[in-house]
Design an enzyme around this catalytic site. Sequence first.
Site, short mmCIF file in Angstrom:
data_model
loop_
_atom_site.label_atom_id
_atom_site.label_comp_id
_atom_site.label_asym_id
_atom_site.label_seq_id
_atom_site.Cartn_x
_atom_site.Cartn_y
_atom_site.Cartn_z
N TRP A 10 0.83 -1.22 0.00
CA TRP A 10 0.00 0.00 0.00
C TRP A 10 0.86 1.27 0.00
O TRP A 10 0.35 2.35 -0.21
CB TRP A 10 -0.93 -0.01 1.22
N LYS A 11 2.14 1.14 0.30
CA LYS A 11 3.05 2.30 0.36
C LYS A 11 2.48 3.34 1.34
O LYS A 11 1.90 2.95 2.34
CB LYS A 11 3.29 2.86 -1.04
N GLU A 96 12.07 2.04 -3.01
CA GLU A 96 11.76 3.38 -2.49
C GLU A 96 12.49 3.62 -1.16
O GLU A 96 12.92 4.73 -0.87
CB GLU A 96 10.24 3.55 -2.36
N GLY A 172 5.27 2.11 -10.68
CA GLY A 172 4.44 3.31 -10.68
C GLY A 172 4.49 4.08 -11.99
O GLY A 172 4.03 5.22 -12.07
N SER A 212 4.00 -2.10 -11.86
CA SER A 212 2.84 -1.86 -12.73
C SER A 212 2.08 -3.15 -13.10
O SER A 212 1.56 -3.29 -14.20
CB SER A 212 3.24 -1.10 -13.99
N GLY A 233 1.58 -2.46 -6.24
CA GLY A 233 1.43 -1.15 -5.61
C GLY A 233 0.07 -0.56 -5.94
O GLY A 233 -0.94 -0.87 -5.30
N GLY A 234 0.03 0.30 -6.95
CA GLY A 234 -1.19 1.04 -7.29
C GLY A 234 -2.46 0.20 -7.36
O GLY A 234 -3.49 0.56 -6.80
P1 13P Z 1 3.22 -0.35 -8.78
O1 13P Z 1 2.41 -1.59 -8.88
O2 13P Z 1 2.41 0.85 -8.36
O3 13P Z 1 4.05 -0.12 -10.00
O4 13P Z 1 4.26 -0.57 -7.57
C1 13P Z 1 5.01 -1.72 -7.55
C2 13P Z 1 5.72 -1.78 -6.25
O5 13P Z 1 6.61 -0.99 -5.97
C3 13P Z 1 5.29 -2.80 -5.29
O6 13P Z 1 6.17 -2.89 -4.23
#
Ligand code: 13P
Length: 249
Positions: A10-11, A96, A172, A212, A233-234
């Site tokens: 979820w960041k 990140e 992302g 992604s 992520g997203g």
């Molecule tokens: P996204 O799916 O938003 O590209 O992010 C991938 C990610 O960093 C999962 O840890």
Amino acid sequence: MRKKIIAGNWKMNMTPSEAKALCETLKPLVAGSSADIVFCVPAIDIVPVVEAVRGTNIRVGGENLYFEDKGAYTGEISADMLKDAGAEYVIIGHSERRGYFAESDADINKKLKKALEKGLNPIVCCGESLEQREQGICFDWIRMQLKIAFDGISKEDAEKVVIAYEPIWAIGTGKTASADQAEEVCAAIRELISELYGAKTAECIRIQYGGSMNAGNCRELLGKPNIDGGLIGGASLKAEFGEIANSGR
Ligand code: 13P
């Protein structure tokens, strides 16, 4: 046969009340999945999310931990805190954290050792930048990251680790690695594990792809022999996560 593992990262998204609402949306959508389902959530969301998903097939994870047990480390979270809050997994070494918070490979090695010592299931991230890919050092880079991360880790412990291959240029950006590109690196990671720990460990360790991943591309990626899941992520913040969770059926 390795069981697939579909994890959301979820960041820095979702307040505690938003997190509870998202759990209510996602619970029925992932209930029929044949994969392991994990929500890795911000530290402040762990307790409410654990509460919200109790009795379901969803496991909860942290997004980071510190390698010391306790003490004067303002702002950090320990393995014991994660465990006591009900987390069973933890992401270690996300790009990140490496990039924005200057985490080194040596830090990641210490964090991995701590997570294993405390009985958390680690998801260890690796991945190259676009520049590194273009320079032709993708495999060398990832081998270095993982060799340092696994330094001093026993074979028995190594088998408990999930590795997430996340090319930085695909995170992302909406720019996914092709299934063949992702498979090529995941196969090379398995080869490295085989060199370090032998064929049996390489055969059982799970390797995810992240970057992604979405409902449109997950089937092709997850259909590859060396891709055992996704770190998302997203798309983990929406109903779409349910489609990804069920794509292996
Ligand atoms: P996204 O799916 O938003 O590209 O992010 C991938 C990610 O960093 C999962 O840890």
